[in-house]
Design a protein around this motif. Structure first.
Motif, PDB file in Angstrom:
ATOM      1  N   VAL A   1       0.944  -1.072  -0.266  1.00  0.00           N
ATOM      2  CA  VAL A   1      -0.153   0.106   0.104  1.00  0.00           C
ATOM      3  C   VAL A   1       0.801   0.948  -0.164  1.00  0.00           C
ATOM      4  N   LEU A   2       0.325   2.269  -0.448  1.00  0.00           N
ATOM      5  CA  LEU A   2       1.087   3.296  -0.706  1.00  0.00           C
ATOM      6  C   LEU A   2       0.251   4.960   0.170  1.00  0.00           C
ATOM      7  N   GLY A   3       0.986   5.436   0.933  1.00  0.00           N
ATOM      8  CA  GLY A   3       0.524   6.434   1.299  1.00  0.00           C
ATOM      9  C   GLY A   3       1.493   7.861   1.957  1.00  0.00           C
ATOM     10  N   GLY A   4       1.127   8.367   2.967  1.00  0.00           N
ATOM     11  CA  GLY A   4       2.055   8.815   4.211  1.00  0.00           C
ATOM     12  C   GLY A   4       3.164   7.973   5.192  1.00  0.00           C
ATOM     13  N   SER A   5       3.229   8.669   6.381  1.00  0.00           N
ATOM     14  CA  SER A   5       4.018   7.969   7.040  1.00  0.00           C
ATOM     15  C   SER A   5       3.463   7.425   8.056  1.00  0.00           C
ATOM     16  N   THR A   6       2.243   7.120   7.794  1.00  0.00           N
ATOM     17  CA  THR A   6       1.794   6.525   9.213  1.00  0.00           C
ATOM     18  C   THR A   6       0.728   5.067   8.219  1.00  0.00           C
ATOM     19  N   ILE A   7       0.644   4.965   7.302  1.00  0.00           N
ATOM     20  CA  ILE A   7       0.294   3.844   6.712  1.00  0.00           C
ATOM     21  C   ILE A   7       0.577   2.543   7.157  1.00  0.00           C
ATOM     22  N   GLU A   8      -0.595   1.150   7.149  1.00  0.00           N
ATOM     23  CA  GLU A   8      -0.050   0.035   7.152  1.00  0.00           C
ATOM     24  C   GLU A   8      -0.366  -0.415   6.048  1.00  0.00           C
ATOM     25  N   ALA A   9       0.275  -1.945   6.156  1.00  0.00           N
ATOM     26  CA  ALA A   9      -0.383  -2.624   4.907  1.00  0.00           C
ATOM     27  C   ALA A   9      -1.161  -3.857   5.624  1.00  0.00           C
ATOM     28  N   ASP A  10      -2.007  -4.649   4.745  1.00  0.00           N
ATOM     29  CA  ASP A  10      -2.674  -5.926   5.643  1.00  0.00           C
ATOM     30  C   ASP A  10      -3.130  -6.400   4.006  1.00  0.00           C
ATOM     31  N   LEU A  11      -3.836  -7.525   4.268  1.00  0.00           N
ATOM     32  CA  LEU A  11      -3.411  -8.179   3.451  1.00  0.00           C
ATOM     33  C   LEU A  11      -4.632  -8.219   1.805  1.00  0.00           C
ATOM     34  N   THR A  12      -5.150  -6.834   1.897  1.00  0.00           N
ATOM     35  CA  THR A  12      -6.059  -6.564   1.419  1.00  0.00           C
ATOM     36  C   THR A  12      -5.594  -5.415   0.543  1.00  0.00           C
TER      37      THR A  12
END
Length: 107
Positions: free
Chosen positions: A48-59
């Protein structure tokens, strides 16, 4: 089929991200309107892409085993949070771990 060539930014320096069942993130270096992501593992890795607080999950967007995705185009409007503070987060299924190669490029 003629493809638009990739122009490596930051002299080709990118990220080698460690991936496990817990989300990890890193700031992307360089500039460019596209990403080139390589997964040489035998399992999918989700990004996943985003800012400094981005979190990835299996979606997240799956980078399939043994593949290179080089057609990920970044739109300045749609990916405004990423352009302001470019981070990528990765994760994989429980019990697996490996590495992902990420480069920011221009077309």
């Amino acid at each position: 089929m003629i493809q638009t060539p990739l122009i490596l930014t930051n002299n080709g320096k990118g990220l080698r991200m460690s991936c496990a069942a817990v989300s990890s993130r890193a700031a992307l270096v360089g500039t460019g309107d596209s990403l080139c992501i390589s997964n040489l593992n035998g399992f999918a890795i989700y990004v996943v892409l985003g800012g400094s607080t981005i979190e990835a999950d299996l979606t997240g967007f799956p980078i399939l085993p043994g593949t290179k995705e080089d057609n990920i185009v970044l739109d300045a409007e749609k990916h405004a949070a990423f352009y302001a503070n470019p981070y990528i987060a990765v994760i994989c299924e429980s019990g697996l771990s490996g590495y992902l190669s990420v480069h920011r490029v221009s077309r």
